[in-house]
Write a protein that holds these residues in place. Structure first.
Motif, mmCIF file in Angstrom:
data_model
loop_
_atom_site.group_PDB
_atom_site.id
_atom_site.type_symbol
_atom_site.label_atom_id
_atom_site.label_comp_id
_atom_site.label_asym_id
_atom_site.label_seq_id
_atom_site.Cartn_x
_atom_site.Cartn_y
_atom_site.Cartn_z
ATOM 1 N N ASP C 282 0.926 6.847 -2.373
ATOM 2 C CA ASP C 282 1.253 5.493 -2.837
ATOM 3 C C ASP C 282 1.263 5.436 -4.357
ATOM 4 O O ASP C 282 2.188 4.891 -4.978
ATOM 5 C CB ASP C 282 0.198 4.487 -2.343
ATOM 6 C CG ASP C 282 0.419 4.073 -0.908
ATOM 7 O OD1 ASP C 282 1.229 4.725 -0.222
ATOM 8 O OD2 ASP C 282 -0.216 3.111 -0.464
ATOM 9 N N MET C 283 0.216 5.991 -4.940
ATOM 10 C CA MET C 283 0.074 5.989 -6.387
ATOM 11 C C MET C 283 1.273 6.673 -7.057
ATOM 12 O O MET C 283 1.784 6.195 -8.069
ATOM 13 C CB MET C 283 -1.207 6.749 -6.719
ATOM 14 C CG MET C 283 -1.900 6.303 -7.961
ATOM 15 S SD MET C 283 -2.595 4.659 -7.773
ATOM 16 C CE MET C 283 -4.333 4.993 -7.780
ATOM 17 N N THR C 285 4.297 7.016 -5.895
ATOM 18 C CA THR C 285 5.480 6.165 -5.779
ATOM 19 C C THR C 285 5.438 5.068 -6.827
ATOM 20 O O THR C 285 6.438 4.802 -7.519
ATOM 21 C CB THR C 285 5.546 5.537 -4.372
ATOM 22 O OG1 THR C 285 5.367 6.569 -3.409
ATOM 23 C CG2 THR C 285 6.868 4.854 -4.139
ATOM 24 N N SER C 286 4.274 4.429 -6.972
ATOM 25 C CA SER C 286 4.108 3.405 -7.999
ATOM 26 C C SER C 286 4.420 3.971 -9.377
ATOM 27 O O SER C 286 5.123 3.352 -10.178
ATOM 28 C CB SER C 286 2.664 2.878 -7.990
ATOM 29 O OG SER C 286 2.460 1.978 -6.951
ATOM 30 N N GLN C 288 6.236 6.574 -10.236
ATOM 31 C CA GLN C 288 7.653 6.866 -10.439
ATOM 32 C C GLN C 288 8.422 5.571 -10.706
ATOM 33 O O GLN C 288 9.253 5.506 -11.629
ATOM 34 C CB GLN C 288 8.220 7.590 -9.210
ATOM 35 C CG GLN C 288 9.694 7.917 -9.368
ATOM 36 C CD GLN C 288 10.178 8.918 -8.345
ATOM 37 O OE1 GLN C 288 9.416 9.759 -7.870
ATOM 38 N NE2 GLN C 288 11.441 8.855 -8.000
ATOM 39 N N LEU E 23 -9.396 6.706 -7.875
ATOM 40 C CA LEU E 23 -9.132 8.045 -7.346
ATOM 41 C C LEU E 23 -10.390 8.900 -7.213
ATOM 42 O O LEU E 23 -10.462 9.787 -6.376
ATOM 43 C CB LEU E 23 -8.113 8.773 -8.220
ATOM 44 C CG LEU E 23 -6.711 8.186 -8.218
ATOM 45 C CD1 LEU E 23 -5.784 9.032 -9.072
ATOM 46 C CD2 LEU E 23 -6.154 8.089 -6.805
ATOM 47 N N ASN E 224 1.844 -3.744 -11.666
ATOM 48 C CA ASN E 224 1.310 -2.412 -11.427
ATOM 49 C C ASN E 224 -0.207 -2.450 -11.190
ATOM 50 O O ASN E 224 -0.723 -1.820 -10.264
ATOM 51 C CB ASN E 224 1.633 -1.512 -12.619
ATOM 52 C CG ASN E 224 1.580 -0.059 -12.251
ATOM 53 O OD1 ASN E 224 2.175 0.352 -11.258
ATOM 54 N ND2 ASN E 224 0.844 0.717 -13.014
ATOM 55 N N ARG E 227 -0.967 -3.870 -7.769
ATOM 56 C CA ARG E 227 -0.734 -2.926 -6.677
ATOM 57 C C ARG E 227 -1.920 -1.976 -6.489
ATOM 58 O O ARG E 227 -2.207 -1.535 -5.386
ATOM 59 C CB ARG E 227 0.558 -2.140 -6.912
ATOM 60 C CG ARG E 227 1.791 -2.968 -6.593
ATOM 61 C CD ARG E 227 3.061 -2.300 -7.034
ATOM 62 N NE ARG E 227 3.442 -1.188 -6.179
ATOM 63 C CZ ARG E 227 4.584 -0.536 -6.317
ATOM 64 N NH1 ARG E 227 5.457 -0.890 -7.246
ATOM 65 N NH2 ARG E 227 4.880 0.463 -5.517
ATOM 66 N N ILE E 231 -4.466 -1.314 -3.112
ATOM 67 C CA ILE E 231 -4.934 -0.046 -2.538
ATOM 68 C C ILE E 231 -6.434 -0.123 -2.260
ATOM 69 O O ILE E 231 -6.906 0.281 -1.193
ATOM 70 C CB ILE E 231 -4.606 1.136 -3.490
ATOM 71 C CG1 ILE E 231 -3.091 1.344 -3.563
ATOM 72 C CG2 ILE E 231 -5.293 2.415 -3.033
ATOM 73 C CD1 ILE E 231 -2.664 2.463 -4.498
ATOM 74 N N ARG E 281 0.764 -7.367 0.277
ATOM 75 C CA ARG E 281 1.563 -6.209 -0.143
ATOM 76 C C ARG E 281 3.055 -6.524 -0.069
ATOM 77 O O ARG E 281 3.814 -6.199 -0.986
ATOM 78 C CB ARG E 281 1.226 -4.994 0.712
ATOM 79 C CG ARG E 281 -0.142 -4.410 0.387
ATOM 80 C CD ARG E 281 -0.618 -3.463 1.449
ATOM 81 N NE ARG E 281 0.090 -2.201 1.438
ATOM 82 C CZ ARG E 281 -0.385 -1.070 0.890
ATOM 83 N NH1 ARG E 281 -1.562 -1.061 0.333
ATOM 84 N NH2 ARG E 281 0.313 0.031 0.927
ATOM 85 N N GLN E 288 8.015 -7.775 -7.272
ATOM 86 C CA GLN E 288 8.535 -6.726 -8.155
ATOM 87 C C GLN E 288 10.064 -6.711 -8.117
ATOM 88 O O GLN E 288 10.727 -6.628 -9.163
ATOM 89 C CB GLN E 288 7.963 -5.366 -7.749
ATOM 90 C CG GLN E 288 8.466 -4.239 -8.635
ATOM 91 C CD GLN E 288 7.656 -2.975 -8.471
ATOM 92 O OE1 GLN E 288 6.459 -3.017 -8.168
ATOM 93 N NE2 GLN E 288 8.293 -1.831 -8.665
#
Ligand SMILES: [Mg+2]
Ligand SMILES: [Mg+2]
Ligand SMILES: [Mg+2]
Ligand SMILES: [Mg+2]
Ligand SMILES: [Mg+2]
Ligand SMILES: [Mg+2]
Ligand SMILES: [Mg+2]
Ligand SMILES: [Mg+2]
Ligand SMILES: [Mg+2]
Ligand SMILES: [Mg+2]
Ligand SMILES: [Mg+2]
Ligand SMILES: [Mg+2]
Ligand SMILES: [Mg+2]
Ligand SMILES: [Mg+2]
Ligand SMILES: [Mg+2]
Ligand SMILES: [Mg+2]
Ligand SMILES: [Mg+2]
Ligand SMILES: [Mg+2]
Ligand SMILES: [Mg+2]
Ligand SMILES: [Mg+2]
Ligand SMILES: [Mg+2]
Ligand SMILES: [Mg+2]
Ligand SMILES: [Mg+2]
Ligand SMILES: [Mg+2]
Ligand SMILES: [Mg+2]
Ligand SMILES: [Mg+2]
Ligand SMILES: [Mg+2]
Ligand SMILES: [Mg+2]
Ligand SMILES: [Mg+2]
Ligand SMILES: [Mg+2]
Ligand SMILES: [Mg+2]
Lengths: 367, 367, 367, 367, 367
Positions: C282-283, C285-286, C288, E23, E224, E227, E231, E281, E288
């Motif tokens: 997911d990260m 994709t975000s 990019q 992460l 961003n 989002r 997660i 989501r 976006q």
């Protein structure tokens, strides 16, 4: 010219004939399968110690093998309606299965009807010339003491190593029953999927390299073609997983308990083949993204440089215009170095602009 | 003009009427089904050796067939509320099922209520003129020794080959029960889905060819229309899979054990039809990507060439401006070949720029 | 130059060799695994109180450990076909499992054949230099009173802390059976996945920081490379979840009831590792999206400013052209301040335009 | 102005208040439900032959209906905490269910606690003015011989036809138990979903038509609003499917075996409503794609034409510059037709360019 | 300046530190949890009528509560390895669970080992300042007659209302067993998720409003960041659903049959919280899209207007060039009104072009 030229390049590349092949699958209505011109019927009749390997001309010549005590593998390459029906009748293959054998574009599956375990799937080959995946339908009818395999055409299959192994006496293969033979056939077929996957993998690598080097103008068409092959692969590989899984869970009397572990081994491989197909699809999506982003980026750079050049020359045009006006009194015009002052202005201003652009980072590439 | 012109082209192409048809499905509230103008009631009453084939005018005329020892197929084409209710009452079809028969836009399903196994699904036809998928709802009520099928309209169905087969005595079909007849009807319907899929496949190929050749200005609208047909297909084909699967797992007394294998054969076909629909959807997504990328690419090329031309002419403008200034002293102006030197400069500089652009690969097509 | 320059930068960055490694996985056909040059066979033979730790040169030297009353862990690092087959024969490991041990690119799985519980999975390492995930296949054969682990190469594994714990007497580990040893090995392997995940997480952070600061011109290539590593991760981690889940639900006699809770603990960790992999994807994709949007935005700003400059200079060109015409009578031309009036016009008009643009919010940044 | 003008148009269109309504759902913490100002308590007390229909002022007045031999439907419109708790206590409704009844934004569900089968779902209405879907929570408590329904507000529901049917004696409805009444309520509610779906369908059609005709400048905002309504729809319709499915599989003593087929009928409808919602979402995605592609395309055309015009005029500027230079000797300048030759050049060159552009297909529209 | 300026704005907005936090989760290898500086151990020891509420300094002081006849809730805020291990040993908490309690970044789960039902999940808080979701891990060990909860830090939790309710004698809570206390804790935690969801919902609304009004230049960075919070939410909320579902289906002796309905109530809420997260989501994706489309649209409008202005001025430049050429004979140049004719041409032609552009609808806004 340039635009038309690339259209000419693309036209033959986008392979609409291939699309036709992929989309035109009709298992029942119009049985367009033509009668095979060439038919080869070869027989292995064996037990642990004895082996008879022979070919027959007419389908009736293999009927006697049905009820002997040996394991009999009848391999029929090239399908003729009459042959299949006649052998089906003699060996007790239900006419629904005969229909399946004769149909084309059938989905891989396993079924048991009236004491016959019936597997249908496709052998895959990779055509190096057209970079496409070719299929040959194979039907396997497993009965008590015999196995009959029906192949679409007589020119190729993937069983040569199996034949070699059969010719050796007292092996596990020779001592086991027809269900083990069935496993061996499926194993050969699934193993061969990896060869096809490998070839496709190579093409993807080449494609990626071309995109990375940016030296091929047909990448879009090639990506599109590759995505079609992915559809073919997925359609042929995914249902085989269900097929093998059904065999493992089957409680058919034709399958011995001890053979299950072998089918599980095939299952491992077909599972992984499926995951590879998924990886390939991911990879193709990534590649298409990469390609389009790179094309876009390059285009942006070109347009930016062109716009900068055009913009840099505009002040010079203005200065030329200023001193080209027909006023009686224009400063500098009567001075000796007037012209050079104007020209120097024409050069200095764009340089100043360039420096400013540079400072703002407009010449940094963003890849 | 150009922009308006293509808008005129697109307006009739984006088929909002079709959207209306697809979205307006309401199974219960306002039963908008109009009473059929034309109704045809045809009956096959048979066993292995005997066959009576006749049509009746009034619904009551078929009541006597219920309790004879023969298998009776009553096919009612064109629905009138009163007819359906009266036959429902006589043959013991629950009024919930009668409601389903009379409703429109119903989701395909199978149900068993009070000794009636009830299947509802849609026959699909392909309308060549409008390139759209048409549906006709068919309800099948399977009872003990009889089968009643209800069709929406009297002008067409997909059962003609079945009728021909029924007229032949002592076939499997004639010797089996009503459940086998039920299978045969479903088989015919599902087989006909492939015809529709084939026609749609052809349209997709044509579309791809047009996009590859870039010679059609209505591709976007056509892609959009095709995607709507995909919705229709998916909605009609996917639930039939569940329906057939439920029949196979059903333990109804109306279905003989030995007929199961036939329904499994239908299941194979409906599974594959489903996968084909998925493939078609993938294909359409690919096509839309391809089309938009190509349009974008072509646009980019056009803009690039225009920008290059404009950019190449800018230096000439500047040079013209320089020598057009009204300074007393301008180099070259009084020399004989001055003018030609300026013009040559105007030509050489753009050529030099062209060479630089070329070197940077700006004229390479990126497809 | 700029365009070519970044192409040079990108070429080595898009790692096609890595693609080759990822795609080239063929578990059966051509067993390309080369015979290990170096093989290390180390043995722990223990019970709660006693421990023998030794290494042997030849595979036969460990055969005697099979039937003693101790738990024996035979760890074979570096695979040679003959060794594996010989040990397989002595310890009753079915040749299908031997094949799996010797194959490469196998999918993680658990199987029980003839009294051997067999686990196959990959140890993962993170290569700091290439920022890539490396794999080493490990096969674990758990029998009654012994456990044999087969590693691909002899240079590394993740079991050092386990060895240390084994050397301490009277611990849970020393007092338990071979199944607890098996759990401990799996636990070590799965725990090590987190180290790899952590390293990859750091790379993602660095990447995000570079994109946020916009100071790296190779982000696209790096994103692409990272997405490949995600494929590797997913392929190796996801099937291990199924593997552990199968162990927990297994009813093998080799696994004691009381060990289940330990495998459940491993299950927790592998579940979470899986979710982390998904979060990472997911990260990515975000990231990019963010990167491409930022590049696009910056490009837009550049083009806007350039277009504004060009547009602002156009009126000056027109005014210059007007007063540069060769008419006999042109207003202002014979006045003393005519020239200055024209020049002032050339300045005032663009300023007016600027004010209008400003008012419309054209200089507002939209990030 | 233009940019600001459309911003003014968009501001009220993007309905942030609606977002607030959709996102602010909190079933427990702050029970923001205000006490209803108006409460209507109406009672149907019936069996096959007798019917009492009356309204009561105070909640206690309906307590006597609990243990009579009739079926009692108590419909409470407008919720007050005290009323609900008091009726809950008398009829044995667990306080967890009372909490659910009083909560807002609850997810549709069915539960059985202490002899009460409890259904909670939302009635949907379509607000024509705001084009939005409105919800009213309804809770149904089915006990032995009684059914109590709780509605949020007293102004509307969807049960009028049911009331009419109840007033007719000796119908299936009147002769059946409270479970059949429960089915009837659910049937009414689900049937009404189709009305809402129909209205939304009409809006989608209108939107598509506007996009096809390109005559609305607020399409983006309207698409965005419509997508929000889809979220509302999905959230309310999808869980009702699970609810009905749970009722069918329930083994509650409150539900008679013979009523199951009626709930199955509701299940058919809720299944289809779900599929329709999915179709609508697909349709909206297609529409947004179509719209953005068309906007992009139109923009491209405009920019192309502008760039072509600018490009075509550039050669004329250059020619003007050439003959405007102040060289002593310039060819043609002293010839009589020199000027006309230059002007004709200015016209011919762009025409030549136009012809070239045309040949390359740059004027072909690509829709 | 502009480009750099927005980069400066964006740099601190893209929150890479937050990414690090999200992460970096490693449940086992390096137990980076620092020993708590502050530890609070508070005890509720109660039955229906009696209640002792007290705090202890040392962990051993609560050991005596284990085997009394009261229900004991020991709440430990702030974790120290030694404390947890010592209490674990006394209360029979398996060391695998102790490990889980001490680990960080653990996935929510429920487990039963050796007579202890163990729940682990995260309490969520919303940090208004950073607009981020904060987590505090809570472990609940439910034994026979006691419940021990372990919180990460001592400064906050969500149980204050529960404590208040405990202090009231003879309530359901006071009269029930430890399993009901366990339900109450979970209920409090899940209820608090809605507070966090509500806060996040408000932020989404604000974001939407800003995008609609187009008055914030940091929307991309804020989208961003949002989002990332999604997660976090998903990771913490989704596994709790499985946890509660496992509790409901558990057959542990520690859970009384009659408490199940309460856990089902929690299940309803956690189900809905999950659906809300999904809605959020969806909403973020829509936002976006909307934002990028609007930015693109605005950019397009700006470029269009600039291109139109440049294009409109080009004819004037050409006319100026024409009459600026130095031919001996140029029409109009010697006429009195020649200059004005030229200037009028310069004005009329752009006006004519404007009219044409207008007619083609080039000034229509497309939002
Ligand atoms: Mg084929
Ligand atoms: Mg074939
Ligand atoms: Mg062949
Ligand atoms: Mg194999
Ligand atoms: Mg093999
Ligand atoms: Mg119905
Ligand atoms: Mg219809
Ligand atoms: Mg119809
Ligand atoms: Mg019909
Ligand atoms: Mg068929
Ligand atoms: Mg057939
Ligand atoms: Mg078939
Ligand atoms: Mg294997
Ligand atoms: Mg490997
Ligand atoms: Mg390896
Ligand atoms: Mg190793
Ligand atoms: Mg671990
Ligand atoms: Mg551990
Ligand atoms: Mg509740
Ligand atoms: Mg609500
Ligand atoms: Mg409501
Ligand atoms: Mg109401
Ligand atoms: Mg209904
Ligand atoms: Mg109804
Ligand atoms: Mg663009
Ligand atoms: Mg753990
Ligand atoms: Mg944490
Ligand atoms: Mg925490
Ligand atoms: Mg705390
Ligand atoms: Mg709650
Ligand atoms: Mg509560």
């Amino acid at each position: 010219m340039p635009v038309n030229k690339y259209l000419n390049l693309i036209r033959p590349l986008i392979n609409t004939k291939r699309t036709k092949e992929i989309l035109l699958v009709n298992p029942t209505i119009i049985p367009v399968r033509q009668e095979a011109e060439k038919t080869v019927i070869s027989i292995f009749d064996y037990n642990g110690t004895e082996l008879k390997e022979f070919a027959v001309q007419h389908i009736v010549d293999c009927f006697e093998c049905k009820d002997n005590n040996h394991i009999t593998w009848i391999n029929i390459e090239g399908l003729r309606k009459q042959d299949v029906e006649s052998i089906g009748q003699h060996f007790g293959i239900h006419y629904l299965l005969v229909e399946d054998i004769l149909s084309i574009g059938q989905r891989p599956k396993v079924d048991e009807i009236d004491g016959i375990l019936f597997c249908l799937l496709n052998m895959l080959y990779f055509n190096e010339e057209t970079s496409s995946v070719e299929t040959e339908q194979i039907s396997i009818a497993l009965g008590k003491g015999f196995l009959i395999s029906f192949q679409e055409d007589a020119d190729r299959d993937v069983f040569d190593t199996l034949r070699a192994r059969l010719r050796v006496a007292n092996t596990k293969l020779r001592q086991s029953g027809a269900d083990y033979l069935c496993y061996s056939l499926l194993d050969m077929i699934v193993d061969h999927y990896y060869l096809v996957l490998e070839k496709l993998g190579e093409r993807i690598e080449l494609l990626e390299e071309d995109i990375a080097r940016f030296n091929d103008s047909r990448s879009l068409a090639r990506i599109n073609n590759m995505r079609k092959e992915m559809i073919v692969l997925k359609r042929n590989v995914a249902p085989v997983r269900d097929m093998v899984s059904n065999i493992i869970r089957s409680e058919s009397e034709l399958l011995q308990e001890s053979t299950t572990k072998y089918f599980k081994d095939v299952y491992d491989h077909i599972m992984q083949a499926n995951e590879l197909v998924e990886s390939y699809r991911d990879m193709m999506t990534s590649l298409q993204d990469l390609y389009l982003n790179k094309v876009n980026l390059k285009m942006n750079e070109v347009m930016k440089v062109l716009a900068i050049v055009t913009c840099l020359l505009a002040p010079a045009t203005v200065i030329g215009g200023i001193f080209g006006m027909n006023f009686d009194i224009i400063p500098l015009t009567h001075q000796r170095k007037g012209f050079y002052i104007a020209v120097i202005l024409m050069i200095i201003i764009p340089i100043g602009m360039l420096v400013m652009f540079k400072k703002r980072g407009w010449f940094k590439q963003s890849v």
